[in-house]
Scaffold this motif. Structure first.
Motif, mmCIF file in Angstrom:
data_model
loop_
_atom_site.group_PDB
_atom_site.id
_atom_site.type_symbol
_atom_site.label_atom_id
_atom_site.label_comp_id
_atom_site.label_asym_id
_atom_site.label_seq_id
_atom_site.Cartn_x
_atom_site.Cartn_y
_atom_site.Cartn_z
ATOM 1 N N ASP A 37 0.912 -1.163 -0.114
ATOM 2 C CA ASP A 37 -0.057 -0.009 0.119
ATOM 3 C C ASP A 37 0.850 1.304 -0.027
ATOM 4 O O ASP A 37 0.642 2.255 -0.456
ATOM 5 C CB ASP A 37 -0.700 -0.060 1.302
ATOM 6 N N THR A 38 2.019 1.195 0.715
ATOM 7 C CA THR A 38 2.873 2.476 0.780
ATOM 8 C C THR A 38 3.525 2.619 -0.753
ATOM 9 O O THR A 38 3.575 3.822 -0.911
ATOM 10 C CB THR A 38 3.902 2.510 1.877
ATOM 11 N N ASN A 39 4.047 1.441 -1.093
ATOM 12 C CA ASN A 39 4.592 1.543 -2.494
ATOM 13 C C ASN A 39 3.597 2.363 -3.567
ATOM 14 O O ASN A 39 3.945 3.044 -4.234
ATOM 15 C CB ASN A 39 5.268 0.313 -3.035
ATOM 16 N N GLU A 40 2.422 1.984 -3.414
ATOM 17 C CA GLU A 40 1.333 2.281 -4.435
ATOM 18 C C GLU A 40 1.144 3.906 -4.167
ATOM 19 O O GLU A 40 0.670 4.554 -5.039
ATOM 20 C CB GLU A 40 0.064 1.339 -4.227
ATOM 21 N N ALA A 41 0.936 4.210 -2.748
ATOM 22 C CA ALA A 41 0.791 5.550 -2.484
ATOM 23 C C ALA A 41 1.948 6.502 -2.992
ATOM 24 O O ALA A 41 1.539 7.741 -3.557
ATOM 25 C CB ALA A 41 0.589 5.796 -0.898
ATOM 26 N N ASN A 42 3.043 5.968 -2.773
ATOM 27 C CA ASN A 42 4.230 6.751 -3.309
ATOM 28 C C ASN A 42 4.327 6.752 -4.816
ATOM 29 O O ASN A 42 4.580 7.652 -5.352
ATOM 30 C CB ASN A 42 5.657 6.070 -2.811
ATOM 31 N N ARG A 43 3.888 5.796 -5.512
ATOM 32 C CA ARG A 43 4.030 5.807 -7.005
ATOM 33 C C ARG A 43 2.993 6.834 -7.584
ATOM 34 O O ARG A 43 3.237 7.617 -8.338
ATOM 35 C CB ARG A 43 3.668 4.409 -7.335
ATOM 36 N N LYS A 44 1.657 6.766 -6.774
ATOM 37 C CA LYS A 44 0.751 7.652 -7.056
ATOM 38 C C LYS A 44 0.864 9.165 -6.887
ATOM 39 O O LYS A 44 0.688 10.015 -7.653
ATOM 40 C CB LYS A 44 -0.636 7.180 -6.651
ATOM 41 N N ALA A 45 1.604 9.335 -5.857
ATOM 42 C CA ALA A 45 2.060 10.747 -5.639
ATOM 43 C C ALA A 45 3.016 11.156 -6.369
ATOM 44 O O ALA A 45 3.145 12.420 -6.466
ATOM 45 C CB ALA A 45 2.625 10.743 -4.052
ATOM 46 N N LYS A 46 4.065 10.266 -6.929
ATOM 47 C CA LYS A 46 5.154 10.990 -7.995
ATOM 48 C C LYS A 46 4.255 11.040 -9.147
ATOM 49 O O LYS A 46 4.792 12.137 -9.682
ATOM 50 C CB LYS A 46 5.994 9.612 -7.809
ATOM 51 N N GLN A 47 3.458 10.089 -9.451
ATOM 52 C CA GLN A 47 2.799 10.551 -11.081
ATOM 53 C C GLN A 47 1.798 11.894 -10.624
ATOM 54 O O GLN A 47 1.791 12.698 -11.479
ATOM 55 C CB GLN A 47 1.758 9.274 -11.077
ATOM 56 N N LEU A 48 1.432 12.018 -9.476
ATOM 57 C CA LEU A 48 0.597 13.458 -9.348
ATOM 58 C C LEU A 48 1.520 14.512 -9.376
ATOM 59 O O LEU A 48 1.384 15.416 -9.989
ATOM 60 C CB LEU A 48 -0.094 13.576 -7.971
ATOM 61 N N SER A 49 2.887 14.491 -8.722
ATOM 62 C CA SER A 49 3.636 15.540 -8.810
ATOM 63 C C SER A 49 4.220 16.126 -9.997
ATOM 64 O O SER A 49 4.185 17.221 -10.659
ATOM 65 C CB SER A 49 4.876 15.039 -8.085
ATOM 66 N N GLU A 50 4.334 14.998 -10.826
ATOM 67 C CA GLU A 50 4.994 14.987 -12.292
ATOM 68 C C GLU A 50 3.773 15.978 -12.956
ATOM 69 O O GLU A 50 4.063 16.522 -13.904
ATOM 70 C CB GLU A 50 5.214 13.794 -13.037
ATOM 71 N N ALA A 51 2.279 15.336 -12.934
ATOM 72 C CA ALA A 51 1.177 15.826 -13.668
ATOM 73 C C ALA A 51 1.164 17.121 -13.276
ATOM 74 O O ALA A 51 0.759 18.135 -14.161
ATOM 75 C CB ALA A 51 -0.071 14.980 -13.568
ATOM 76 N N LEU A 52 1.089 17.716 -11.879
ATOM 77 C CA LEU A 52 1.123 19.074 -11.593
ATOM 78 C C LEU A 52 2.110 20.013 -12.023
ATOM 79 O O LEU A 52 1.940 21.012 -12.369
ATOM 80 C CB LEU A 52 0.605 19.070 -9.898
ATOM 81 N N THR A 53 3.359 19.477 -11.920
ATOM 82 C CA THR A 53 4.468 20.076 -12.328
ATOM 83 C C THR A 53 4.419 20.451 -13.853
ATOM 84 O O THR A 53 4.571 21.653 -14.428
ATOM 85 C CB THR A 53 5.885 19.460 -12.077
ATOM 86 N N ALA A 54 3.901 19.643 -14.784
ATOM 87 C CA ALA A 54 3.836 19.592 -16.257
ATOM 88 C C ALA A 54 2.623 20.665 -16.531
ATOM 89 O O ALA A 54 2.956 21.235 -17.604
ATOM 90 C CB ALA A 54 3.424 18.288 -16.864
ATOM 91 N N ALA A 55 1.617 20.776 -15.412
ATOM 92 C CA ALA A 55 0.585 21.830 -15.742
ATOM 93 C C ALA A 55 0.915 23.074 -15.211
ATOM 94 O O ALA A 55 0.077 24.093 -15.511
ATOM 95 C CB ALA A 55 -0.636 21.192 -15.264
ATOM 96 N N GLY A 56 2.140 23.157 -14.698
ATOM 97 C CA GLY A 56 2.532 24.619 -14.141
ATOM 98 C C GLY A 56 2.109 24.847 -12.754
ATOM 99 O O GLY A 56 2.048 26.057 -12.293
ATOM 100 N N TYR A 57 1.359 23.799 -12.013
ATOM 101 C CA TYR A 57 1.075 24.037 -10.607
ATOM 102 C C TYR A 57 2.146 23.916 -9.799
ATOM 103 O O TYR A 57 3.227 23.258 -9.741
ATOM 104 C CB TYR A 57 0.113 23.212 -10.216
ATOM 105 N N PRO A 58 1.980 24.647 -8.548
ATOM 106 C CA PRO A 58 3.028 24.358 -7.387
ATOM 107 C C PRO A 58 2.599 23.128 -6.708
ATOM 108 O O PRO A 58 1.571 22.545 -6.842
ATOM 109 C CB PRO A 58 2.555 25.499 -6.112
ATOM 110 N N VAL A 59 3.724 22.199 -6.357
ATOM 111 C CA VAL A 59 3.628 20.914 -5.979
ATOM 112 C C VAL A 59 3.814 20.857 -4.556
ATOM 113 O O VAL A 59 4.864 21.060 -3.847
ATOM 114 C CB VAL A 59 4.550 19.855 -6.862
ATOM 115 N N PRO A 60 3.158 20.147 -3.708
ATOM 116 C CA PRO A 60 3.495 19.907 -2.343
ATOM 117 C C PRO A 60 4.432 18.721 -2.442
ATOM 118 O O PRO A 60 4.539 18.323 -3.188
ATOM 119 C CB PRO A 60 2.084 19.461 -1.708
ATOM 120 N N SER A 61 4.893 18.692 -1.051
ATOM 121 C CA SER A 61 5.975 17.709 -1.034
ATOM 122 C C SER A 61 5.335 16.068 -1.201
ATOM 123 O O SER A 61 4.160 15.945 -1.228
ATOM 124 C CB SER A 61 6.741 17.652 0.577
#
Length: 145
Positions: A37-61
């Protein structure tokens, strides 16, 4: 010692070993599930970070995303197109006054589309329902860059 007394002692040793092995098996399964579950949460968080960065949004940790959204999106994915969620969503787009002075304002489209990015990562099956709701809103470019 008699044979029955020896067999009785060995039986307790065998039973104790079996109980210990079952306990270790259960502990191992729980640890594996939590790690997966932790690995899945980290994978999705990384995917969200990349998508937000690509869209130009500030990204939380990464930790903030994992703790807030977990592996399943948390409250964001709990019926996002439902009436209660929509009411809370629109309430957040009000002018901040209370009582009779409260009124909706034109929200920035970038703020609204950030939620769509979160939904696309954590619960893409619910994105279509919310897209219809977003299309019905009157949005403007109100936030300065």
């Amino acid at each position: 010692m008699t044979r029955s007394l020896m067999a009785s002692r060995h039986r307790w040793i065998y039973l104790g070993a079996i109980v210990l092995l079952i306990g270790m098996l259960i502990t191992g399964l729980l640890t594996y599930t939590q790690l997966r579950d932790t690995n899945e949460a980290n994978r999705k968080a990384k995917q969200l970070s990349e998508a937000l960065t690509a869209a130009g949004y500030p990204v939380p940790s990464q930790d903030q995303i994992v703790h807030t959204l977990g592996q399943d999106g948390g409250a964001v994915c709990d019926d996002p197109a439902g009436a209660l969620q929509q009411a809370q969503w629109k309430y957040g787009m009000a002018n901040g006054a209370g009582g009779p002075g409260q009124r909706p304002v034109l929200s920035d489209r970038e703020v609204i589309f950030a939620e769509a990015i979160v939904l696309s990562v954590y619960c893409p099956d619910k994105l279509a329902a919310i897209k219809d709701k977003i299309d019905d809103l009157k949005l403007e470019d109100t936030v300065r860059n």
